[in-house]
Design an enzyme around this catalytic site. Structure first.
Site, PDB file in Angstrom:
ATOM      1  N   PRO A  25       0.826  -1.216   0.000  1.00  0.00           N
ATOM      2  CA  PRO A  25       0.000   0.000   0.000  1.00  0.00           C
ATOM      3  C   PRO A  25       0.863   1.270   0.000  1.00  0.00           C
ATOM      4  CG  PRO A  25      -0.824  -1.580   1.607  1.00  0.00           C
ATOM      5  CD  PRO A  25       0.489  -2.120   1.126  1.00  0.00           C
ATOM      6  N   ARG A 233      -3.369  30.495 -25.357  1.00  0.00           N
ATOM      7  CA  ARG A 233      -3.474  30.681 -26.800  1.00  0.00           C
ATOM      8  C   ARG A 233      -2.565  31.858 -27.159  1.00  0.00           C
ATOM      9  NH1 ARG A 233      -9.521  31.326 -28.554  1.00  0.00           N
ATOM     10  NH2 ARG A 233      -8.535  31.332 -30.616  1.00  0.00           N
ATOM     11  N   HIS A 234      -2.258  31.984 -28.430  1.00  0.00           N
ATOM     12  CA  HIS A 234      -1.532  33.173 -28.910  1.00  0.00           C
ATOM     13  C   HIS A 234      -2.391  34.408 -28.638  1.00  0.00           C
ATOM     14  CE1 HIS A 234      -4.549  33.126 -32.044  1.00  0.00           C
ATOM     15  NE2 HIS A 234      -4.362  31.808 -32.079  1.00  0.00           N
ATOM     16  N   ASN A 240      -8.090  36.668 -36.567  1.00  0.00           N
ATOM     17  CA  ASN A 240      -9.133  36.562 -35.528  1.00  0.00           C
ATOM     18  C   ASN A 240     -10.107  37.731 -35.658  1.00  0.00           C
ATOM     19  OD1 ASN A 240      -6.851  35.394 -32.927  1.00  0.00           O
ATOM     20  ND2 ASN A 240      -8.213  34.208 -34.246  1.00  0.00           N
ATOM     21  N   ARG A 285       1.916  33.678 -34.948  1.00  0.00           N
ATOM     22  CA  ARG A 285       1.170  34.276 -33.825  1.00  0.00           C
ATOM     23  C   ARG A 285       1.564  33.708 -32.464  1.00  0.00           C
ATOM     24  NH1 ARG A 285      -2.083  31.239 -37.131  1.00  0.00           N
ATOM     25  NH2 ARG A 285      -3.761  29.930 -36.313  1.00  0.00           N
ATOM     26  N   GLU A 307      -1.921  24.750 -35.281  1.00  0.00           N
ATOM     27  CA  GLU A 307      -3.380  24.658 -35.190  1.00  0.00           C
ATOM     28  C   GLU A 307      -3.921  23.547 -36.086  1.00  0.00           C
ATOM     29  OE1 GLU A 307      -5.823  24.649 -33.623  1.00  0.00           O
ATOM     30  OE2 GLU A 307      -6.990  26.494 -33.683  1.00  0.00           O
ATOM     31  N   HIS A 372      -2.747  26.941 -29.939  1.00  0.00           N
ATOM     32  CA  HIS A 372      -3.973  27.370 -30.628  1.00  0.00           C
ATOM     33  C   HIS A 372      -5.200  26.710 -30.011  1.00  0.00           C
ATOM     34  CE1 HIS A 372      -1.304  28.896 -33.851  1.00  0.00           C
ATOM     35  NE2 HIS A 372      -0.536  27.896 -33.435  1.00  0.00           N
TER      36      HIS A 372
END
Ligand code: ATP
Length: 444
Positions: A25, A233-234, A240, A285, A307, A372
């Protein structure tokens, strides 16, 4: 024999493995079992853990240490019945639910018990691989007891100090009969992996096929040093802003602002000056987002972190995709995990290419990943055990740093928002909206 495809490549249709844990254990057996289960499920390999302790608790919910004494006939009987019930359910799972890897989580600390499991499982044509965790670092064992055992259901409502002493006594009872695998030289016919002192040394015996060796390789890479994994994320990109997917655009001015703020956000969440290793994708990016981080942070670019490839739809808005490829648009919403863009990738494809990243993450300590949306969703799904239905829809806002800290039986999550405005890149099922606000729940 027809092949079966999953995240570990092609395997024969009838590959079935039972991983039998071995060890005293508080040696991390359940820890190893749940990690292996999580890794395999993430790779679409049907995997399930059968923990004998959970079965035993049905008949003996809060036993004291003497329950585990070999001379306690009643304890022996109940423990054997629990093991039998777990084996029966496990074999039923293989037969009726097309199980591929079962993990039989119990001490299995005697030769007799190992033979007993082996006989029942191999009779069904299932391969058996024993995984033993051996550890004689008394300090680590006591830390394990305090960290996870005193809060176990076995000790609900009890004084933690007393619980720790009782658990130490329980271990002594197991030690009286414990035999490490092949210690006497008469278990050389077994397939096994023996991990000594959390991977300081490993012994491998008779590992045979592809799936076995993948599982063994994964388990050899586990460590328990405290660490965290940061995900970002970038910063917001020029594409975007237009609601276009894919591409290789520069950061917007707000994205650049995030890149400048990131070092401070990281420092705040690390809580010290200890350096991180930074992994980015090969796209502009993410590299631009990492460029203001301290020079002494090692940076590495991984193609695997690029991505999800949207193929012919790269650079399009969701409205353009819905107009030009209406059937594809609908098919993606119906099964987003498996939908593969024409000439591009699916989430399933991304998980497969991320497998080496996960392996490397398990081996490593503090890592900051700048990548991404789809890639972060897949990594997040690994740590947080999200299903294939859930993971492609998880909102991952821009300009937010996520800190994941693996604990004994799960992962803690903290979020640090840069408070810099960015467009939303989340899209709900059926929608072609450009910048939709995600549902409030379920985000990371
Ligand atoms: P039991 O037989 O009582 O169920 P167990 O062997 O399953 O015990 P765990 O519950 O998995 O033990 O113990 C978890 C603790 O073990 C965690 O604190 C974890 O950090 C630690 N641990 C993980 N891997 C190892 C290892 N290889 N050796 C020793 N300790 C480990």
């Amino acid at each position: 024999m027809s092949p079966r495809m999953n995240g570990l490549g092609i395997m024969p249709e009838d590959t079935r493995i039972c991983v039998v844990m071995v060890g005293l254990p508080a040696r991390g057996k359940s820890y190893i079992a749940q990690k292996a289960q999580r890794y395999l499920r993430w790779l679409s390999v049907p995997a399930r853990t059968f923990n004998v302790g959970n079965y035993r608790r049905e008949n003996a919910p809060q036993p004291s240490a003497d329950f585990f004494d070999v001379n306690n006939a009643e304890g022996e009987r109940k423990r054997r019945a629990a093991a039998q019930a777990a084996v029966d359910d496990m074999l039923k799972w293989f037969r009726e639910e097309q199980g591929v890897v079962a993990i039989f989580d119990a001490t299995n600390s005697t030769k007799e018990r190992r033979k007993w499991v082996l006989d029942q499982v191999s009779k069904e044509g299932i391969e058996v691989i024993f995984v033993e965790s051996k550890c004689d670092d008394e300090e680590l064992i006591m830390a394990n007891i305090r960290d996870v055992k005193t809060s176990s259901p076995d000790y609900v409502g009890q004084d933690p100090e007393k619980a720790a002493l009782d658990f130490r006594e329980r271990i002594r009872n197991y030690e009286k009969v414990y035999r490490s695998i092949n210690e006497d030289g008469d278990e050389d016919h077994l397939t096994y992996l023996k991990i000594m002192n959390v991977g300081k040394k490993v012994f491998i015996n008779r590992i045979q096929d592809y799936l076995q060796s993948r599982v063994v390789y994964f388990l050899m890479n586990l460590h328990i040093r405290p660490r965290s994994v940061w995900l970002s994320r970038h910063g917001e990109s020029l594409l975007n802003l237009e609601g276009r997917i894919g591409g290789d655009a520069d950061l917007s001015s707000r994205g650049e602002e995030y890149a400048r703020k990131l070092p401070e956000l990281v420092r705040q969440s690390v809580g010290s000056d200890r350096p991180l290793t930074v992994w980015t994708s090969t796209l502009k990016r993410t590299i631009q987002t990492a460029r203001h981080l301290p020079k002494h942070y090692n940076q590495l670019q991984w193609k695997a972190l690029d991505e999800l490839d949207a193929g012919v739809c790269d650079g399009m808005t969701y409205q353009e995709i819905a107009d030009q490829y209406p059937e594809d648009f609908q098919a993606r919403d119906e099964d987003k995990y498996n939908y593969r863009y024409r000439g591009g990738e699916s989430y399933r494809d991304v998980v497969i290419r991320l497998e080496p990243i996960i392996m490397e993450l398990e081996r490593s300590e503090d890592i900051l990943i700048i990548s991404h949306q789809a890639v972060i969703r897949c990594i997040y799904a690994y740590f947080m055990q999200k299903t294939q239905e859930e993971s492609p829809w998880v909102p991952v806002p821009l300009h937010t740093l996520i800190k994941l800290t693996p604990m004994a039986y799960g992962t803690e999550i903290e979020r640090y928002s840069a408070n810099i405005k960015a467009v939303s890149t989340w899209r709900g099922k059926g929608s072609t909206a450009k910048h939709e606000d995600p549902a409030p729940e379920g985000g990371i």
